[in-house]
Enzyme design. Sequence first.
Site, PDB file in Angstrom:
ATOM      1  N   TYR A 262       0.708  -8.950  13.417  1.00  0.00           N
ATOM      2  CA  TYR A 262       0.864  -9.321  12.006  1.00  0.00           C
ATOM      3  C   TYR A 262       1.337 -10.770  11.820  1.00  0.00           C
ATOM      4  CZ  TYR A 262       2.798  -9.555   7.322  1.00  0.00           C
ATOM      5  OH  TYR A 262       3.098  -9.951   6.058  1.00  0.00           O
ATOM      6  N   ASP A 297      -2.323  -2.188   7.440  1.00  0.00           N
ATOM      7  CA  ASP A 297      -2.657  -2.139   6.018  1.00  0.00           C
ATOM      8  C   ASP A 297      -2.961  -3.532   5.464  1.00  0.00           C
ATOM      9  OD1 ASP A 297       0.324  -1.636   6.742  1.00  0.00           O
ATOM     10  OD2 ASP A 297       0.377  -2.956   5.000  1.00  0.00           O
ATOM     11  N   LYS A 369       2.033   5.475   9.109  1.00  0.00           N
ATOM     12  CA  LYS A 369       2.538   4.771   7.925  1.00  0.00           C
ATOM     13  C   LYS A 369       1.379   4.514   6.971  1.00  0.00           C
ATOM     14  CE  LYS A 369       2.876   0.332   7.123  1.00  0.00           C
ATOM     15  NZ  LYS A 369       3.141  -1.103   7.211  1.00  0.00           N
TER      16      LYS A 369
END
Lengths: 519, 244
Positions: A262, A297, A369
């Site tokens: 990320y 996500d 998640k």
Amino acid sequence: MATIPLDQNQIERVKAIALEIAESVQEYIVNYSSDSVERTVLRLYGVDGVNEDGTPLPNRVVEKAREAGILEHGISPWFAKAMLISGRDEQVTAELLEQDQVDFSFDKNVTPADIHQKEGELANKAMEVLKATNSAKREKREKTPLPPNPWRYIIVATGNIYEDRTQAKSAVFSGADIIAVIRSTAQSLLDYVPYGPTTEGFGGTYATQANFRIMRDALDEAGLEQGRYIRLVNYSSGLCMAEIAACAAFEDLDMLLNDSMYGILFRDINMKRTFIDQYLSRLICAHADIIINTGEDNYLTTSDAVEAAHTVTASQLINEAMALKAGLPARLMGLGHAFEINPKIENAFLYELAHAQLARQLFPDAPLKYMPPTKYKSTDIFHAHCLDTMFNLASVTTDQGIHLAGILTEANHTPLMQDRFQSLGNINYVFNVAKDLGDEIEFKQDGFIAKRAQTVLDETEAFLNRIREKGLMESITEGGFAGISRPIDGGKGHGGVFAKSSDYSNPVMQLLENNNPNK
Amino acid sequence: MKQNIKPYGDTINDGIIQLSFTLPVEFGAKAKKAAELYVLKLNFDQVSVAHAEKIADDFTYFVVFAKAKPVLDYSTVVASEVKTVEMDFYQINDLIRKEFNRKISVVGATIGADAHTVGIDAIMNMKGYNQDYGLERYPEMNALNMGAQVTCEDLLKEALDKKADALLVSQTVTQKDAHIRNFTELIELLEAENLRSHFLLLAGGPRVTHDLAIELGYDAGFGPGTVPSRVASFIVTTLLKGRK
């Protein structure tokens, strides 16, 4: 629970490819360290606090070691030596080093054997601290039980830790099981961990050890009142992944946002730095019983959620493989994904179910998640609330683990108290009325959902094969994830990466590697 | 001609407004009365507290319907929005090809501490937003998306380097008016460097309106739901006007 017929051999194949990819990165990681890894060692040894200018002592001590040209050997032996010279404890020794009252070159006949012994003592003490947080959390969870799946995850983000506390308690009252304190917006780029309680932040509240403690105490209190254990989340991402993991372990946090890629993609942090730092941060999480939350996500906020679905799955597999390398068991892997498909697409909900179900089946023991819609939320809060309802339904049907509450005012402002209340009301409603839906339905063998899941898995396998051929770092360079390209030696924090010398010493890291409590 | 208006529920000029808010008091009959009295103080009539519920210790949430008293003469209202010819991807590229004989250079960024790229990505990324291609996809544009947390100085440097025709500046975080400060900082930098007139300056974000952008010294402002082709046609038509 309803399942999609997937080929077990193919699942094993993609996992094996992901492991190969992780191993090639691991070969690199073992030969390098970073400033923040060394600062983490100091924190684990018990160094805390700031100097007169507000600079954290772990930073100052590592800077001094870098200036003295000794950092490549690891901070551990030099700090142990400084302690032997000063004859004082960890904290005072760090203060004396910062004030130049002790330095690394001064040698009062301290033998290598003495240093080795001191390092061993410090490392063992650090391990005891990590063990203690484990048992402290276990005791709390025995006193107040854990809630059923999916866990309701709510954010607070006022910028003021004391105001956050009020917001968090009200969210717990409305049904939240997990509280995440969103960080101040630029913290990921700070090359130090801020210190003390804070009351000013932008779009969130600074992650500091003191703030962790304030919120932990508040949640323990709220949990006792409500009769269920409330998990606390923060962010082990950016330039201080491992340091934050250490601070979080000290204060009994339960989860950390922690992704192996990320920072590289979305914060332009150097990829070597990120891979090195994530490894130690995850070793700490494995010992402190902290669930990591990965950030797949985010890919879907920049890429199309249908076209790029396989990049999410591939990244989950890579994150899983790297987590395994750091000794994390599946129950501590909050692998991420999201409900971000354009609502104008016909049967978008069927695509979402397929993606969520695929993740569920690929990682049956991981508390997945699941992120709510954000990209297609408009400022029409009533419509946004409808999107969240469908998201809640997908989540409960496919038995997701960590359910991030969608907020109706997502596109407007950081949530108001009443926004959280509405959001939790929606979740509580859907989770209750559709509780066992997933056990009642079957996915049609050759239906839309089953075919879609198979397509994503096939695309994932092809994508992983390409990454294996090129190498992960090269694939990122070419923009393989989220359409974002990052050069191997570019980005922030690259200056803090260094090659370990042949006598590099880091006994606490060795203990973390060799004494996995989850085996 | 005067045109008096009021909010509309189901009958013209009934003035019905729905409100929802939280009061920092414990739930109970007294809290409900307080909500009613508070809305009366806001100059509403026929206040009906439809829903009241405890949302935390010492906090009560309300949904209230009430009738608004004031009328507004709609004929006196002035507001502007970005005026631009509606053109699609192909028409815009054709226009550039025909009129400019060079590519249009656009540099975009989220400035300041704001880490959100959702706005700038929606307009600039290849993929675009809501089935409308992003500026990077335009063959007749050189579009550079610098991402988030870009300093004004870096943005300006890149803009000069790329000989930008237009700068796109996005701000998502609005807590404590951070967006206003960041937008202003860029204007001040451009003015200090005497470069304001060098670029078309476009502001975007969920809380940005055209009026706000103009007030801050920008050429245009684009709020939520804006598609890339709207921004592109504004850039191209405005540049064209400037030349003539």
